[in-house]
Design a protein around this motif. Structure first.
Motif, PDB file in Angstrom:
ATOM      1  N   LYS A  88       0.823  -1.206   0.000  1.00  0.00           N
ATOM      2  CA  LYS A  88       0.000   0.000   0.000  1.00  0.00           C
ATOM      3  C   LYS A  88       0.859   1.258   0.000  1.00  0.00           C
ATOM      4  CE  LYS A  88      -4.009  -2.129   2.239  1.00  0.00           C
ATOM      5  NZ  LYS A  88      -4.847  -2.190   3.469  1.00  0.00           N
ATOM      6  N   SER A  89       2.013   1.189   0.677  1.00  0.00           N
ATOM      7  CA  SER A  89       2.923   2.329   0.687  1.00  0.00           C
ATOM      8  C   SER A  89       3.416   2.628  -0.716  1.00  0.00           C
ATOM      9  CB  SER A  89       4.108   2.038   1.617  1.00  0.00           C
ATOM     10  OG  SER A  89       5.062   3.069   1.554  1.00  0.00           O
ATOM     11  N   LYS A  90       3.723   1.576  -1.486  1.00  0.00           N
ATOM     12  CA  LYS A  90       4.153   1.766  -2.870  1.00  0.00           C
ATOM     13  C   LYS A  90       3.025   2.403  -3.683  1.00  0.00           C
ATOM     14  CE  LYS A  90       5.413  -0.734  -7.064  1.00  0.00           C
ATOM     15  NZ  LYS A  90       5.612  -2.062  -7.692  1.00  0.00           N
ATOM     16  N   TYR A  91       1.808   1.924  -3.473  1.00  0.00           N
ATOM     17  CA  TYR A  91       0.646   2.465  -4.182  1.00  0.00           C
ATOM     18  C   TYR A  91       0.463   3.946  -3.864  1.00  0.00           C
ATOM     19  CZ  TYR A  91      -4.314   3.146  -5.351  1.00  0.00           C
ATOM     20  OH  TYR A  91      -5.496   3.626  -5.860  1.00  0.00           O
ATOM     21  N   ASP A  92       0.591   4.291  -2.580  1.00  0.00           N
ATOM     22  CA  ASP A  92       0.424   5.693  -2.167  1.00  0.00           C
ATOM     23  C   ASP A  92       1.479   6.588  -2.816  1.00  0.00           C
ATOM     24  OD1 ASP A  92      -1.721   4.962  -0.630  1.00  0.00           O
ATOM     25  OD2 ASP A  92      -0.575   4.838   1.241  1.00  0.00           O
ATOM     26  N   LYS A  93       2.705   6.079  -2.940  1.00  0.00           N
ATOM     27  CA  LYS A  93       3.771   6.861  -3.556  1.00  0.00           C
ATOM     28  C   LYS A  93       3.494   7.081  -5.037  1.00  0.00           C
ATOM     29  CE  LYS A  93       7.451   5.468  -0.368  1.00  0.00           C
ATOM     30  NZ  LYS A  93       8.727   4.713  -0.215  1.00  0.00           N
ATOM     31  N   VAL A  94       2.936   6.057  -5.697  1.00  0.00           N
ATOM     32  CA  VAL A  94       2.611   6.187  -7.118  1.00  0.00           C
ATOM     33  C   VAL A  94       1.536   7.240  -7.317  1.00  0.00           C
ATOM     34  CG1 VAL A  94       1.595   4.999  -9.108  1.00  0.00           C
ATOM     35  CG2 VAL A  94       3.310   3.848  -7.711  1.00  0.00           C
ATOM     36  N   ILE A  95       0.523   7.199  -6.471  1.00  0.00           N
ATOM     37  CA  ILE A  95      -0.570   8.174  -6.559  1.00  0.00           C
ATOM     38  C   ILE A  95      -0.040   9.582  -6.291  1.00  0.00           C
ATOM     39  CG2 ILE A  95      -2.719   8.951  -5.511  1.00  0.00           C
ATOM     40  CD1 ILE A  95      -3.008   6.528  -7.313  1.00  0.00           C
TER      41      ILE A  95
END
Length: 281
Positions: free
Chosen positions: A250-257
């Protein structure tokens, strides 16, 4: 005045009389640049003239030809860093004993050939960073692969692998493992030793569980893809270590967003397939 018609007129590139000159110029270019480009030429073997350049060669790209074997002189190319041979008819990854001589090799690409096994001395490629064998006939990987201490990416998708060796856990710099489209049922717990592993692609296999050692031990793992596998999402989520992995994902997803990237309609990919029940009437 003599007749200079035969010697004065320009010759066509395919004129047999021009070949020695063309070959000489080609060899000079190889020696000067260290780069050999031989893609899409219908070659059945690598030119013997490559041996004359020896340690000066840095790159060989002979993709999309008809190579069935590799020359014995390959082990004399001690300065070679990139060997790209995708789209040929090779049944062996390297000639016997060649790995010891390829001391500088960093990239070896053999996608879409007919390789059935890796040589037992593959572990001697100490500087190898990327090994790509997608679309071959591999059924197993040798234990010696654990000797690839510099390996960062291993691509063995679209083969017939039934297992991965525990020794793969010794490749401490591995960041990407792509083994999609094989016959894997079990993920070795030893992969939990891969502290730098970021991406584990196992789509379209027979995987039914993920070891806790992998979820806990692979502290950099952010992408775990198991689409097309029989693993059940609920059971995966109940596996010890999944919570920690999910936070990284989820941290990776948040960084992408946060970076403004578009992920399409799928959004945050869970990495597994959920069976959607049909709507009740």
């Amino acid at each position: 005045m003599g007749n200079c018609l035969d010697t004065c007129l320009p010759r066509k590139p395919d004129d047999p009389r021009t070949r020695p000159y063309v070959q000489m110029r080609q060899q000079q270019t190889w020696a000067k640049t260290g780069i050999v480009g031989l893609r899409d030429q219908g070659l059945k073997e690598l030119p013997a003239a490559l041996a004359e350049s020896g340690a000066a060669l840095k790159v060989i790209d002979a993709s999309n030809n008809r190579l069935t074997t590799l020359p014995d002189f390959l082990d004399s190319l001690s300065g070679l860093q990139r060997l790209v041979l995708a789209g040929n008819l090779l049944t062996a990854a390297l000639p016997p004993g060649a790995a010891a001589g390829l001391a500088s090799l960093k990239i070896l690409v053999l996608d879409d050939n007919q390789v059935g096994e890796l040589p037992p001395d593959i572990g001697q490629l100490r500087k190898l960073e990327r090994l790509s064998l997608s679309g071959n006939r591999l059924r197993a990987l040798p234990a010696a692969i654990g000797g690839l201490e510099s390996l960062q990416a291993l691509v063995v998708s679209r083969n017939a692998l039934e297992s991965l060796p525990d020794e793969l856990g010794r490749c401490g710099r591995l960041e990407e493992l792509d083994a999609q489209g094989n016959q894997l049922a079990v993920i070795p717990a030893a992969l939990g030793q891969l502290k730098r592993l970021k991406t584990l692609q196992l789509d379209n296999n027979r995987v039914f569980a993920v070891p806790s050692e992998v979820l806990f031990g692979c502290v950099a793992l952010q992408t775990l893809s198991l689409h097309g596998c029989p693993i059940k999402p609920d059971e995966l989520q109940e596996t010890p270590g999944f919570k920690e992995f999910d936070e990284r994902r989820k941290s990776k997803y948040d960084k992408v967003i946060a970076g403004g990237a578009l992920l399409g309609n799928r959004g945050l990919d869970e990495g597994v397939d959920r069976v959607v029940s049909p709507p009740r009437r």
